[in-house]
Design an enzyme around this catalytic site. Structure first.
Site, PDB file in Angstrom:
ATOM      1  N   HIS A   1       1.638 -10.836 -10.612  1.00  0.00           N
ATOM      2  CA  HIS A   1       2.720 -10.932  -9.627  1.00  0.00           C
ATOM      3  C   HIS A   1       3.533 -12.175  -9.973  1.00  0.00           C
ATOM      4  CE1 HIS A   1       4.989 -11.312  -5.915  1.00  0.00           C
ATOM      5  NE2 HIS A   1       4.575 -10.096  -5.572  1.00  0.00           N
TER       6      HIS A   1
ATOM      7  N   MET B   1      -5.496  -9.548  -0.707  1.00  0.00           N
ATOM      8  CA  MET B   1      -5.374  -8.984   0.631  1.00  0.00           C
ATOM      9  C   MET B   1      -5.401 -10.118   1.649  1.00  0.00           C
ATOM     10  SD  MET B   1      -5.319  -6.428   2.806  1.00  0.00           S
ATOM     11  CE  MET B   1      -5.853  -6.063   4.500  1.00  0.00           C
TER      12      MET B   1
ATOM     13  N   HIS C   1       0.804  -1.220   0.000  1.00  0.00           N
ATOM     14  CA  HIS C   1       0.000   0.000   0.000  1.00  0.00           C
ATOM     15  C   HIS C   1       0.839   1.272   0.000  1.00  0.00           C
ATOM     16  CE1 HIS C   1      -3.738  -2.228   0.596  1.00  0.00           C
ATOM     17  NE2 HIS C   1      -3.100  -2.966   1.486  1.00  0.00           N
TER      18      HIS C   1
ATOM     19  N   HIS D   1       6.483  -3.559 -10.814  1.00  0.00           N
ATOM     20  CA  HIS D   1       6.838  -4.276  -9.589  1.00  0.00           C
ATOM     21  C   HIS D   1       7.979  -5.254  -9.880  1.00  0.00           C
ATOM     22  CE1 HIS D   1       6.310  -5.505  -5.496  1.00  0.00           C
ATOM     23  NE2 HIS D   1       6.009  -6.755  -5.828  1.00  0.00           N
TER      24      HIS D   1
END
Length: 554
Positions: free
Chosen positions: A379, A98, A61, A337
Protein backbone atom coordinates in the site's frame (compact mmCIF):
# COMPACT_ATOMS: atom_id res chain seq x y z
CA UNK A 1 -17.42 3.85 -31.11
CA UNK A 2 -15.04 2.35 -28.54
CA UNK A 3 -11.83 0.84 -29.86
CA UNK A 4 -10.22 -1.71 -27.56
CA UNK A 5 -6.72 -2.97 -28.14
CA UNK A 6 -5.56 -5.84 -25.90
CA UNK A 7 -1.95 -5.96 -24.75
CA UNK A 8 -0.25 -8.91 -23.03
CA UNK A 9 -3.49 -10.79 -22.36
CA UNK A 10 -6.86 -11.01 -24.02
CA UNK A 11 -9.35 -8.63 -22.45
CA UNK A 12 -12.85 -7.34 -22.80
CA UNK A 13 -14.87 -4.46 -21.49
CA UNK A 14 -18.37 -5.52 -20.60
CA UNK A 15 -21.27 -3.33 -19.50
CA UNK A 16 -23.78 -5.52 -17.69
CA UNK A 17 -27.22 -3.99 -17.80
CA UNK A 18 -28.99 -4.42 -14.51
CA UNK A 19 -30.88 -2.32 -12.03
CA UNK A 20 -30.80 -4.10 -8.69
CA UNK A 21 -31.98 -2.34 -5.54
CA UNK A 22 -30.67 -2.32 -2.02
CA UNK A 23 -31.91 -5.37 -0.15
CA UNK A 24 -34.11 -4.41 2.76
CA UNK A 25 -34.14 -6.09 6.15
CA UNK A 26 -37.63 -7.45 5.57
CA UNK A 27 -36.60 -8.98 2.26
CA UNK A 28 -33.10 -10.23 2.92
CA UNK A 29 -32.10 -12.93 0.40
CA UNK A 30 -31.10 -16.32 1.70
CA UNK A 31 -28.06 -18.31 0.58
CA UNK A 32 -26.80 -21.86 0.72
CA UNK A 33 -23.90 -20.83 2.93
CA UNK A 34 -22.97 -23.39 5.56
CA UNK A 35 -23.03 -22.51 9.23
CA UNK A 36 -25.70 -21.02 11.52
CA UNK A 37 -28.39 -18.96 9.84
CA UNK A 38 -28.05 -15.21 10.12
CA UNK A 39 -29.95 -13.78 13.10
CA UNK A 40 -32.89 -11.59 12.02
CA UNK A 41 -32.36 -7.84 11.73
CA UNK A 42 -34.93 -5.09 11.69
CA UNK A 43 -35.00 -2.76 8.72
CA UNK A 44 -33.53 0.03 10.86
CA UNK A 45 -30.69 -2.21 12.07
CA UNK A 46 -29.94 -3.39 8.53
CA UNK A 47 -29.86 0.17 7.21
CA UNK A 48 -27.56 1.31 10.02
CA UNK A 49 -25.18 -1.59 9.43
CA UNK A 50 -25.21 -0.99 5.68
CA UNK A 51 -24.21 2.65 6.27
CA UNK A 52 -21.41 1.71 8.66
CA UNK A 53 -20.17 -0.85 6.16
CA UNK A 54 -20.09 1.78 3.40
CA UNK A 55 -18.24 4.30 5.57
CA UNK A 56 -15.75 1.95 7.21
CA UNK A 57 -15.48 -1.32 5.33
CA UNK A 58 -16.45 -1.22 1.65
CA UNK A 59 -13.23 0.44 0.53
CA UNK A 60 -11.18 -2.63 1.44
CA UNK A 61 -13.71 -5.46 1.29
CA UNK A 62 -15.81 -4.31 -1.68
CA UNK A 63 -19.43 -3.22 -2.02
CA UNK A 64 -20.44 -6.82 -2.71
CA UNK A 65 -18.06 -8.03 0.04
CA UNK A 66 -16.01 -10.11 -2.41
CA UNK A 67 -12.70 -8.78 -1.05
CA UNK A 68 -9.67 -7.01 -2.55
CA UNK A 69 -7.37 -5.17 -0.16
CA UNK A 70 -9.30 -6.88 2.63
CA UNK A 71 -10.55 -10.45 2.74
CA UNK A 72 -13.90 -11.59 1.25
CA UNK A 73 -16.81 -11.33 3.68
CA UNK A 74 -19.54 -13.23 1.88
CA UNK A 75 -21.82 -15.54 3.94
CA UNK A 76 -20.14 -18.72 2.69
CA UNK A 77 -17.05 -17.49 4.55
CA UNK A 78 -18.54 -15.61 7.50
CA UNK A 79 -21.16 -18.13 8.64
CA UNK A 80 -18.76 -21.03 9.23
CA UNK A 81 -16.57 -18.71 11.31
CA UNK A 82 -19.51 -17.63 13.40
CA UNK A 83 -20.68 -14.44 15.06
CA UNK A 84 -18.27 -14.61 18.02
CA UNK A 85 -15.25 -14.81 15.71
CA UNK A 86 -16.51 -11.85 13.67
CA UNK A 87 -17.07 -9.76 16.79
CA UNK A 88 -13.53 -10.42 17.98
CA UNK A 89 -12.03 -9.60 14.59
CA UNK A 90 -13.99 -6.35 14.27
CA UNK A 91 -13.22 -5.40 17.85
CA UNK A 92 -9.48 -6.13 17.98
CA UNK A 93 -8.36 -5.92 14.33
CA UNK A 94 -5.21 -7.61 13.08
CA UNK A 95 -1.54 -6.79 12.39
CA UNK A 96 -2.34 -7.31 8.69
CA UNK A 97 -4.08 -3.95 8.47
CA UNK A 98 -7.60 -4.62 9.77
CA UNK A 99 -8.34 -1.69 12.12
CA UNK A 100 -9.34 -2.39 15.70
CA UNK A 101 -12.72 -0.72 15.30
CA UNK A 102 -13.96 -1.64 18.76
CA UNK A 103 -10.96 -1.14 21.05
CA UNK A 104 -10.07 2.12 19.30
CA UNK A 105 -13.51 3.52 20.12
CA UNK A 106 -14.50 3.99 16.47
CA UNK A 107 -17.39 1.57 16.90
CA UNK A 108 -19.37 0.98 20.09
CA UNK A 109 -19.92 -2.48 21.51
CA UNK A 110 -23.46 -2.42 20.16
CA UNK A 111 -22.23 -1.43 16.71
CA UNK A 112 -19.62 -4.22 16.72
CA UNK A 113 -22.42 -6.70 17.49
CA UNK A 114 -24.53 -5.16 14.75
CA UNK A 115 -21.76 -5.46 12.14
CA UNK A 116 -21.00 -9.08 13.06
CA UNK A 117 -24.67 -9.90 12.51
CA UNK A 118 -24.75 -7.93 9.23
CA UNK A 119 -21.82 -9.92 7.83
CA UNK A 120 -23.79 -13.15 8.24
CA UNK A 121 -26.46 -11.84 5.86
CA UNK A 122 -26.26 -11.66 2.09
CA UNK A 123 -24.73 -8.32 0.94
CA UNK A 124 -27.27 -5.91 -0.55
CA UNK A 125 -26.62 -4.86 -4.14
CA UNK A 126 -26.77 -1.10 -4.78
CA UNK A 127 -28.42 0.36 -7.89
CA UNK A 128 -26.63 1.25 -11.10
CA UNK A 129 -25.75 4.87 -11.86
CA UNK A 130 -25.44 6.20 -15.41
CA UNK A 131 -25.59 9.35 -17.49
CA UNK A 132 -29.14 10.41 -16.49
CA UNK A 133 -28.21 10.28 -12.80
CA UNK A 134 -24.92 12.11 -13.40
CA UNK A 135 -26.60 14.83 -15.43
CA UNK A 136 -29.24 15.27 -12.71
CA UNK A 137 -26.53 15.84 -10.09
CA UNK A 138 -24.32 18.12 -12.22
CA UNK A 139 -24.21 21.80 -11.27
CA UNK A 140 -22.16 24.68 -12.65
CA UNK A 141 -22.31 27.20 -9.82
CA UNK A 142 -20.04 29.76 -11.44
CA UNK A 143 -19.68 29.51 -15.25
CA UNK A 144 -16.12 29.78 -16.64
CA UNK A 145 -16.81 33.19 -18.20
CA UNK A 146 -17.81 34.62 -14.80
CA UNK A 147 -14.74 33.39 -12.96
CA UNK A 148 -11.81 35.70 -12.15
CA UNK A 149 -9.42 36.59 -14.95
CA UNK A 150 -6.57 36.76 -12.46
CA UNK A 151 -5.82 35.62 -8.91
CA UNK A 152 -7.81 37.66 -6.35
CA UNK A 153 -6.25 36.51 -3.07
CA UNK A 154 -2.88 36.46 -1.34
CA UNK A 155 -2.66 32.70 -0.86
CA UNK A 156 0.65 31.10 -1.79
CA UNK A 157 -0.90 28.37 -3.90
CA UNK A 158 2.39 26.52 -4.30
CA UNK A 159 2.69 25.96 -0.56
CA UNK A 160 -0.99 25.53 0.22
CA UNK A 161 -2.24 22.23 1.67
CA UNK A 162 -5.60 20.67 0.87
CA UNK A 163 -6.50 18.63 3.96
CA UNK A 164 -9.29 16.06 4.02
CA UNK A 165 -11.67 16.45 6.99
CA UNK A 166 -12.88 12.92 6.52
CA UNK A 167 -16.00 12.48 8.64
CA UNK A 168 -17.01 16.14 8.43
CA UNK A 169 -17.42 16.09 4.64
CA UNK A 170 -15.11 19.04 4.03
CA UNK A 171 -11.58 20.03 3.12
CA UNK A 172 -9.44 22.63 4.85
CA UNK A 173 -7.04 24.84 2.90
CA UNK A 174 -4.08 25.41 5.23
CA UNK A 175 -1.31 27.89 4.48
CA UNK A 176 2.11 26.32 4.54
CA UNK A 177 3.85 29.38 5.94
CA UNK A 178 1.42 30.52 8.65
CA UNK A 179 0.06 27.01 9.46
CA UNK A 180 -3.40 28.61 9.67
CA UNK A 181 -6.64 27.41 8.11
CA UNK A 182 -7.43 29.84 5.32
CA UNK A 183 -10.73 28.32 4.21
CA UNK A 184 -12.96 25.33 4.93
CA UNK A 185 -14.98 24.13 1.95
CA UNK A 186 -17.91 21.64 2.04
CA UNK A 187 -17.34 18.60 -0.18
CA UNK A 188 -18.49 15.01 -0.42
CA UNK A 189 -18.05 12.55 2.43
CA UNK A 190 -14.53 11.30 3.20
CA UNK A 191 -12.57 12.99 0.42
CA UNK A 192 -10.08 10.44 -0.83
CA UNK A 193 -7.76 12.59 -2.90
CA UNK A 194 -7.19 16.17 -4.01
CA UNK A 195 -5.71 16.76 -7.45
CA UNK A 196 -4.45 19.96 -9.01
CA UNK A 197 -5.24 21.13 -12.51
CA UNK A 198 -2.25 21.41 -14.85
CA UNK A 199 -2.67 25.18 -14.73
CA UNK A 200 -2.25 25.24 -10.94
CA UNK A 201 -5.56 27.12 -10.58
CA UNK A 202 -8.23 24.49 -9.96
CA UNK A 203 -8.46 21.90 -7.22
CA UNK A 204 -10.44 18.72 -7.89
CA UNK A 205 -11.54 16.69 -4.87
CA UNK A 206 -13.56 13.49 -4.82
CA UNK A 207 -15.36 11.95 -1.85
CA UNK A 208 -16.05 8.35 -1.03
CA UNK A 209 -19.68 9.16 -1.89
CA UNK A 210 -18.52 9.91 -5.48
CA UNK A 211 -19.16 13.64 -5.28
CA UNK A 212 -16.59 15.78 -7.11
CA UNK A 213 -15.99 19.44 -6.26
CA UNK A 214 -14.16 21.72 -8.68
CA UNK A 215 -12.69 24.52 -6.55
CA UNK A 216 -11.39 27.77 -8.05
CA UNK A 217 -8.32 28.82 -6.03
CA UNK A 218 -8.11 32.22 -7.78
CA UNK A 219 -11.31 33.50 -6.18
CA UNK A 220 -11.03 35.94 -3.28
CA UNK A 221 -12.51 33.19 -1.15
CA UNK A 222 -11.85 29.88 -2.94
CA UNK A 223 -15.06 27.97 -3.43
CA UNK A 224 -16.74 25.27 -5.48
CA UNK A 225 -17.58 26.43 -9.01
CA UNK A 226 -18.89 23.09 -10.32
CA UNK A 227 -19.89 19.76 -8.82
CA UNK A 228 -21.18 16.37 -9.87
CA UNK A 229 -21.92 12.99 -8.33
CA UNK A 230 -20.48 10.27 -10.56
CA UNK A 231 -21.70 7.16 -8.71
CA UNK A 232 -22.36 5.79 -5.24
CA UNK A 233 -18.76 5.19 -4.15
CA UNK A 234 -15.53 6.48 -5.68
CA UNK A 235 -11.84 7.12 -5.03
CA UNK A 236 -10.04 8.74 -7.97
CA UNK A 237 -10.07 11.93 -10.04
CA UNK A 238 -7.47 13.36 -12.42
CA UNK A 239 -7.12 15.91 -15.24
CA UNK A 240 -5.43 15.75 -18.61
CA UNK A 241 -1.78 16.78 -18.45
CA UNK A 242 -0.32 16.08 -21.91
CA UNK A 243 1.04 19.16 -23.70
CA UNK A 244 -1.70 20.89 -25.65
CA UNK A 245 -4.43 19.05 -23.72
CA UNK A 246 -3.86 20.54 -20.26
CA UNK A 247 -7.10 20.46 -18.23
CA UNK A 248 -9.30 19.90 -21.26
CA UNK A 249 -10.73 16.79 -19.63
CA UNK A 250 -11.20 15.42 -16.15
CA UNK A 251 -11.69 11.74 -15.37
CA UNK A 252 -13.19 10.04 -12.34
CA UNK A 253 -13.31 6.34 -11.51
CA UNK A 254 -15.92 4.76 -9.29
CA UNK A 255 -16.00 1.78 -6.97
CA UNK A 256 -19.74 1.50 -7.60
CA UNK A 257 -20.86 1.16 -10.26
CA UNK A 258 -17.56 -0.19 -11.63
CA UNK A 259 -16.84 2.37 -14.36
CA UNK A 260 -15.13 5.65 -15.18
CA UNK A 261 -16.42 8.87 -16.67
CA UNK A 262 -14.64 11.53 -18.73
CA UNK A 263 -15.84 15.10 -18.09
CA UNK A 264 -15.20 18.60 -19.33
CA UNK A 265 -12.27 19.96 -17.33
CA UNK A 266 -13.75 23.43 -16.70
CA UNK A 267 -17.33 22.48 -15.87
CA UNK A 268 -17.39 18.74 -15.01
CA UNK A 269 -20.02 18.13 -17.68
CA UNK A 270 -20.04 14.34 -18.16
CA UNK A 271 -19.11 13.32 -21.70
CA UNK A 272 -18.74 9.55 -21.82
CA UNK A 273 -18.88 6.59 -19.42
CA UNK A 274 -16.96 3.33 -19.76
CA UNK A 275 -17.86 0.24 -17.74
CA UNK A 276 -15.09 -1.97 -16.37
CA UNK A 277 -16.92 -5.25 -15.70
CA UNK A 278 -15.22 -8.15 -17.38
CA UNK A 279 -12.85 -11.08 -17.01
CA UNK A 280 -10.03 -11.40 -14.52
CA UNK A 281 -6.49 -11.26 -15.87
CA UNK A 282 -5.45 -14.64 -14.50
CA UNK A 283 -8.34 -17.12 -14.48
CA UNK A 284 -10.43 -15.28 -17.11
CA UNK A 285 -13.50 -15.48 -14.87
CA UNK A 286 -16.20 -12.84 -15.01
CA UNK A 287 -16.16 -10.35 -12.16
CA UNK A 288 -19.21 -8.18 -11.39
CA UNK A 289 -17.37 -5.51 -9.37
CA UNK A 290 -13.98 -4.54 -10.88
CA UNK A 291 -13.58 -1.15 -9.22
CA UNK A 292 -11.53 1.74 -10.55
CA UNK A 293 -8.68 2.55 -8.18
CA UNK A 294 -5.73 4.84 -9.02
CA UNK A 295 -5.82 7.06 -12.11
CA UNK A 296 -2.81 9.03 -13.39
CA UNK A 297 -2.39 11.34 -16.38
CA UNK A 298 0.29 10.37 -18.87
CA UNK A 299 3.00 12.86 -19.81
CA UNK A 300 3.94 10.73 -22.84
CA UNK A 301 0.64 10.68 -24.75
CA UNK A 302 -2.85 12.26 -24.48
CA UNK A 303 -3.94 9.43 -22.22
CA UNK A 304 -5.18 8.49 -18.78
CA UNK A 305 -3.88 5.35 -17.07
CA UNK A 306 -6.62 3.60 -15.09
CA UNK A 307 -6.17 0.76 -12.58
CA UNK A 308 -9.06 -1.72 -12.64
CA UNK A 309 -8.81 -3.40 -9.29
CA UNK A 310 -10.44 -6.82 -9.24
CA UNK A 311 -9.70 -7.85 -12.83
CA UNK A 312 -6.07 -6.75 -12.57
CA UNK A 313 -6.08 -4.78 -15.80
CA UNK A 314 -4.62 -1.38 -16.57
CA UNK A 315 -6.72 0.59 -19.03
CA UNK A 316 -4.80 3.21 -21.00
CA UNK A 317 -7.43 5.63 -22.27
CA UNK A 318 -6.61 7.86 -25.24
CA UNK A 319 -8.77 10.99 -25.03
CA UNK A 320 -7.94 12.60 -28.40
CA UNK A 321 -11.41 11.66 -29.65
CA UNK A 322 -13.77 10.91 -26.79
CA UNK A 323 -16.55 9.99 -29.22
CA UNK A 324 -14.29 7.23 -30.51
CA UNK A 325 -12.31 6.29 -27.44
CA UNK A 326 -9.36 3.98 -27.87
CA UNK A 327 -8.40 1.74 -24.95
CA UNK A 328 -5.15 -0.15 -24.63
CA UNK A 329 -5.69 -2.88 -22.08
CA UNK A 330 -2.60 -4.13 -20.29
CA UNK A 331 -2.87 -7.37 -18.36
CA UNK A 332 -1.13 -6.88 -15.02
CA UNK A 333 -2.07 -8.50 -11.69
CA UNK A 334 -5.31 -8.76 -9.74
CA UNK A 335 -6.30 -6.32 -7.02
CA UNK A 336 -4.61 -3.25 -8.49
CA UNK A 337 -4.94 -0.38 -6.06
CA UNK A 338 -2.82 2.75 -5.68
CA UNK A 339 0.54 3.77 -7.09
CA UNK A 340 2.64 6.56 -8.55
CA UNK A 341 5.34 7.53 -11.01
CA UNK A 342 9.01 6.72 -10.86
CA UNK A 343 11.29 9.76 -10.77
CA UNK A 344 11.31 10.11 -14.58
CA UNK A 345 7.47 10.08 -14.78
CA UNK A 346 7.66 7.43 -17.47
CA UNK A 347 6.98 4.28 -15.45
CA UNK A 348 3.77 3.89 -13.45
CA UNK A 349 4.34 1.74 -10.35
CA UNK A 350 0.99 0.18 -9.40
CA UNK A 351 0.35 -1.94 -6.31
CA UNK A 352 -1.60 -5.17 -6.78
CA UNK A 353 -2.16 -5.50 -3.08
CA UNK A 354 -3.64 -8.96 -2.44
CA UNK A 355 -1.33 -10.37 -5.14
CA UNK A 356 1.67 -8.96 -3.24
CA UNK A 357 3.09 -7.42 -6.39
CA UNK A 358 3.98 -4.11 -8.00
CA UNK A 359 3.09 -3.81 -11.69
CA UNK A 360 5.50 -1.63 -13.70
CA UNK A 361 3.75 0.04 -16.65
CA UNK A 362 5.76 1.84 -19.35
CA UNK A 363 3.60 4.83 -20.30
CA UNK A 364 5.73 5.59 -23.36
CA UNK A 365 5.38 2.16 -24.93
CA UNK A 366 2.06 1.31 -23.22
CA UNK A 367 3.12 -2.11 -22.01
CA UNK A 368 3.71 -4.13 -18.89
CA UNK A 369 7.42 -4.13 -18.08
CA UNK A 370 7.47 -6.40 -15.03
CA UNK A 371 5.50 -7.77 -12.13
CA UNK A 372 7.68 -7.38 -9.06
CA UNK A 373 7.04 -9.58 -6.01
CA UNK A 374 7.10 -7.54 -2.80
CA UNK A 375 5.83 -7.91 0.78
CA UNK A 376 2.33 -8.68 2.01
CA UNK A 377 -0.40 -6.32 0.76
CA UNK A 378 1.61 -3.40 -0.61
CA UNK A 379 0.00 0.00 0.00
CA UNK A 380 2.35 2.74 -1.23
CA UNK A 381 0.00 5.66 -1.70
CA UNK A 382 1.98 7.22 -4.52
CA UNK A 383 5.20 5.68 -3.24
CA UNK A 384 8.53 7.36 -2.58
CA UNK A 385 11.36 8.05 -5.04
CA UNK A 386 14.95 8.33 -3.83
CA UNK A 387 18.55 7.63 -4.82
CA UNK A 388 19.82 4.59 -3.01
CA UNK A 389 23.57 5.06 -2.37
CA UNK A 390 24.25 1.50 -3.54
CA UNK A 391 21.53 0.71 -6.09
CA UNK A 392 20.74 4.05 -7.72
CA UNK A 393 17.19 5.40 -8.30
CA UNK A 394 14.54 3.39 -6.46
CA UNK A 395 10.82 3.60 -5.72
CA UNK A 396 9.52 2.38 -2.37
CA UNK A 397 6.34 0.87 -1.00
CA UNK A 398 5.24 -0.06 2.50
CA UNK A 399 2.80 -2.87 3.33
CA UNK A 400 -0.43 -3.39 5.22
CA UNK A 401 0.33 -7.03 5.96
CA UNK A 402 3.92 -6.99 7.24
CA UNK A 403 6.60 -4.69 8.62
CA UNK A 404 8.71 -4.47 5.46
CA UNK A 405 9.41 -1.63 3.05
CA UNK A 406 10.38 -2.77 -0.46
CA UNK A 407 12.77 -0.67 -2.60
CA UNK A 408 12.55 -1.35 -6.34
CA UNK A 409 15.23 -0.25 -8.81
CA UNK A 410 13.80 2.08 -11.49
CA UNK A 411 16.73 2.98 -13.77
CA UNK A 412 17.02 0.52 -16.69
CA UNK A 413 19.53 2.74 -18.52
CA UNK A 414 22.28 3.45 -15.99
CA UNK A 415 21.53 0.64 -13.52
CA UNK A 416 20.06 -2.15 -15.66
CA UNK A 417 21.18 -4.86 -13.24
CA UNK A 418 18.93 -3.34 -10.56
CA UNK A 419 15.94 -2.39 -12.69
CA UNK A 420 12.50 -3.77 -11.81
CA UNK A 421 13.56 -5.90 -8.88
CA UNK A 422 13.54 -5.46 -5.11
CA UNK A 423 17.06 -4.32 -4.38
CA UNK A 424 16.62 -3.67 -0.67
CA UNK A 425 14.09 -4.69 1.98
CA UNK A 426 13.84 -2.53 5.07
CA UNK A 427 12.19 -3.50 8.33
CA UNK A 428 9.73 -0.98 9.74
CA UNK A 429 7.74 -0.92 12.95
CA UNK A 430 5.04 -3.35 11.87
CA UNK A 431 2.13 -3.98 9.53
CA UNK A 432 -0.61 -1.47 8.84
CA UNK A 433 1.43 1.06 6.85
CA UNK A 434 -0.65 3.27 4.56
CA UNK A 435 1.85 5.86 3.32
CA UNK A 436 5.54 6.66 3.13
CA UNK A 437 7.24 9.77 1.84
CA UNK A 438 10.51 11.48 1.06
CA UNK A 439 11.50 14.60 -0.90
CA UNK A 440 14.32 15.51 -3.32
CA UNK A 441 15.61 18.03 -0.78
CA UNK A 442 15.51 15.58 2.13
CA UNK A 443 17.62 12.65 3.29
CA UNK A 444 14.74 11.19 5.33
CA UNK A 445 12.21 8.49 4.51
CA UNK A 446 9.10 8.60 6.71
CA UNK A 447 6.85 5.53 7.14
CA UNK A 448 3.52 5.54 8.97
CA UNK A 449 1.77 2.49 10.48
CA UNK A 450 -1.73 3.93 10.77
CA UNK A 451 -3.70 0.69 10.86
CA UNK A 452 -1.52 -1.26 13.27
CA UNK A 453 -3.65 -2.39 16.26
CA UNK A 454 -0.88 -1.50 18.72
CA UNK A 455 -1.51 2.13 19.64
CA UNK A 456 2.18 2.75 20.37
CA UNK A 457 2.86 1.89 16.73
CA UNK A 458 -0.18 3.51 15.12
CA UNK A 459 0.46 6.77 16.99
CA UNK A 460 4.11 7.06 15.95
CA UNK A 461 6.19 7.18 12.77
CA UNK A 462 9.51 5.62 11.81
CA UNK A 463 12.20 7.61 10.01
CA UNK A 464 15.06 6.21 7.92
CA UNK A 465 18.22 7.96 6.72
CA UNK A 466 18.26 7.55 2.92
CA UNK A 467 22.06 7.66 2.92
CA UNK A 468 22.31 4.88 5.51
CA UNK A 469 19.36 2.61 4.82
CA UNK A 470 21.29 -0.47 5.88
CA UNK A 471 21.13 0.80 9.48
CA UNK A 472 17.33 0.43 9.65
CA UNK A 473 15.06 3.12 10.98
CA UNK A 474 17.01 5.60 13.07
CA UNK A 475 14.19 7.01 15.14
CA UNK A 476 10.57 6.56 16.10
CA UNK A 477 8.84 9.88 16.69
CA UNK A 478 5.84 9.99 19.09
CA UNK A 479 3.64 12.12 16.84
CA UNK A 480 0.44 11.26 18.71
CA UNK A 481 2.04 12.20 22.03
CA UNK A 482 3.35 15.47 20.59
CA UNK A 483 -0.18 16.36 19.46
CA UNK A 484 -1.32 16.28 23.12
CA UNK A 485 -4.95 15.50 22.35
CA UNK A 486 -6.13 13.45 25.31
CA UNK A 487 -8.55 10.60 24.64
CA UNK A 488 -9.11 8.85 21.32
CA UNK A 489 -7.41 6.49 18.85
CA UNK A 490 -5.07 9.24 17.56
CA UNK A 491 -3.90 7.38 14.45
CA UNK A 492 -0.95 9.05 12.72
CA UNK A 493 -1.39 9.08 8.96
CA UNK A 494 0.26 10.27 5.75
CA UNK A 495 3.53 12.18 5.91
CA UNK A 496 3.40 15.10 3.45
CA UNK A 497 6.18 17.60 2.70
CA UNK A 498 5.89 21.31 2.16
CA UNK A 499 7.16 22.67 -1.15
CA UNK A 500 10.67 23.38 0.16
CA UNK A 501 11.06 19.88 1.58
CA UNK A 502 12.19 21.13 4.99
CA UNK A 503 8.97 20.28 6.86
CA UNK A 504 6.89 17.11 6.98
CA UNK A 505 3.27 17.23 8.11
CA UNK A 506 1.36 14.39 9.82
CA UNK A 507 -2.37 14.07 10.47
CA UNK A 508 -3.31 12.87 13.92
CA UNK A 509 -6.68 11.35 13.10
CA UNK A 510 -8.93 11.15 16.14
CA UNK A 511 -12.62 10.35 16.56
CA UNK A 512 -15.23 12.67 15.09
CA UNK A 513 -16.24 13.93 18.53
CA UNK A 514 -12.64 14.19 19.75
CA UNK A 515 -9.87 16.67 19.09
CA UNK A 516 -7.61 16.04 16.11
CA UNK A 517 -4.48 17.86 14.96
CA UNK A 518 -1.76 18.19 12.37
CA UNK A 519 1.80 17.87 13.63
CA UNK A 520 4.56 19.64 11.70
CA UNK A 521 8.08 18.25 12.09
CA UNK A 522 11.36 19.89 11.14
CA UNK A 523 12.72 17.48 8.55
CA UNK A 524 16.39 18.15 9.24
CA UNK A 525 16.34 17.94 13.04
CA UNK A 526 13.35 15.58 13.31
CA UNK A 527 11.96 17.73 16.09
CA UNK A 528 8.51 19.12 16.71
CA UNK A 529 7.94 22.44 14.96
CA UNK A 530 4.22 23.11 15.26
CA UNK A 531 0.96 21.50 16.33
CA UNK A 532 -1.98 22.81 14.32
CA UNK A 533 -5.18 22.68 16.35
CA UNK A 534 -8.49 24.19 15.34
CA UNK A 535 -12.07 23.25 16.20
CA UNK A 536 -12.72 23.00 12.47
CA UNK A 537 -10.00 20.36 12.08
CA UNK A 538 -12.31 17.34 12.37
CA UNK A 539 -10.88 13.90 11.49
CA UNK A 540 -8.03 15.13 9.24
CA UNK A 541 -6.53 12.38 7.10
CA UNK A 542 -5.01 13.01 3.66
CA UNK A 543 -2.98 16.17 3.08
CA UNK A 544 -1.90 17.36 -0.35
CA UNK A 545 0.68 20.07 -0.81
CA UNK A 546 -0.50 21.64 -4.04
CA UNK A 547 2.93 22.10 -5.61
CA UNK A 548 4.07 18.56 -4.80
CA UNK A 549 0.76 17.11 -5.97
CA UNK A 550 0.86 18.97 -9.29
CA UNK A 551 4.48 18.07 -10.01
CA UNK A 552 4.36 14.49 -8.66
CA UNK A 553 6.99 15.14 -6.00
CA UNK A 554 7.08 12.11 -3.71
Amino acid sequence: MLKIRSIALAASVCALVATPVWAQAGNQPQSNAKGPAAPPMTEAEFDQARQIYFERCAGCHGVLRKGATGKPLTPDITRPKGEAYLKAFINFGSPGGMPNWGTSGQLSEKQVDLMANFLLHEPPTPPEYGMPEMKASWKVLVPPEKRPKKKQNDLDLENLFSVTLRDDGKIALIEGDTKEIAHVIPTGYAVHISRMSASGRYLYVIGRDAKINLIDLWMKNPETVAEIKVGLEARSVETSKFKGWEDKYAIAGTYWPPQFVIMDGDTLEPKTIVGTRGMTVDTQEYHPEPRVAAIVASQQHPEFIVNVKETGKVMIVNYEDIDNLELNIVGASRFLHDGGWDSTERYFMAAANQSNQIAVIDSRENRLVKLVDVGKIPHPGRGANMDDPEFGPVWATGHLGDETISLIGTDPEKHPENAWKVVRTLKGQGGGSLFLKTHPNSSNLWVDTTLNPDENISQSVAVFDVDHLEEGYQAVLPIGEWADLGEGPKRVVQPEYNKAGDEVWFSVWNGQDETSAIVVVDDKTRTLKKVIKDERLITPTGKFNLYNTLHDVY
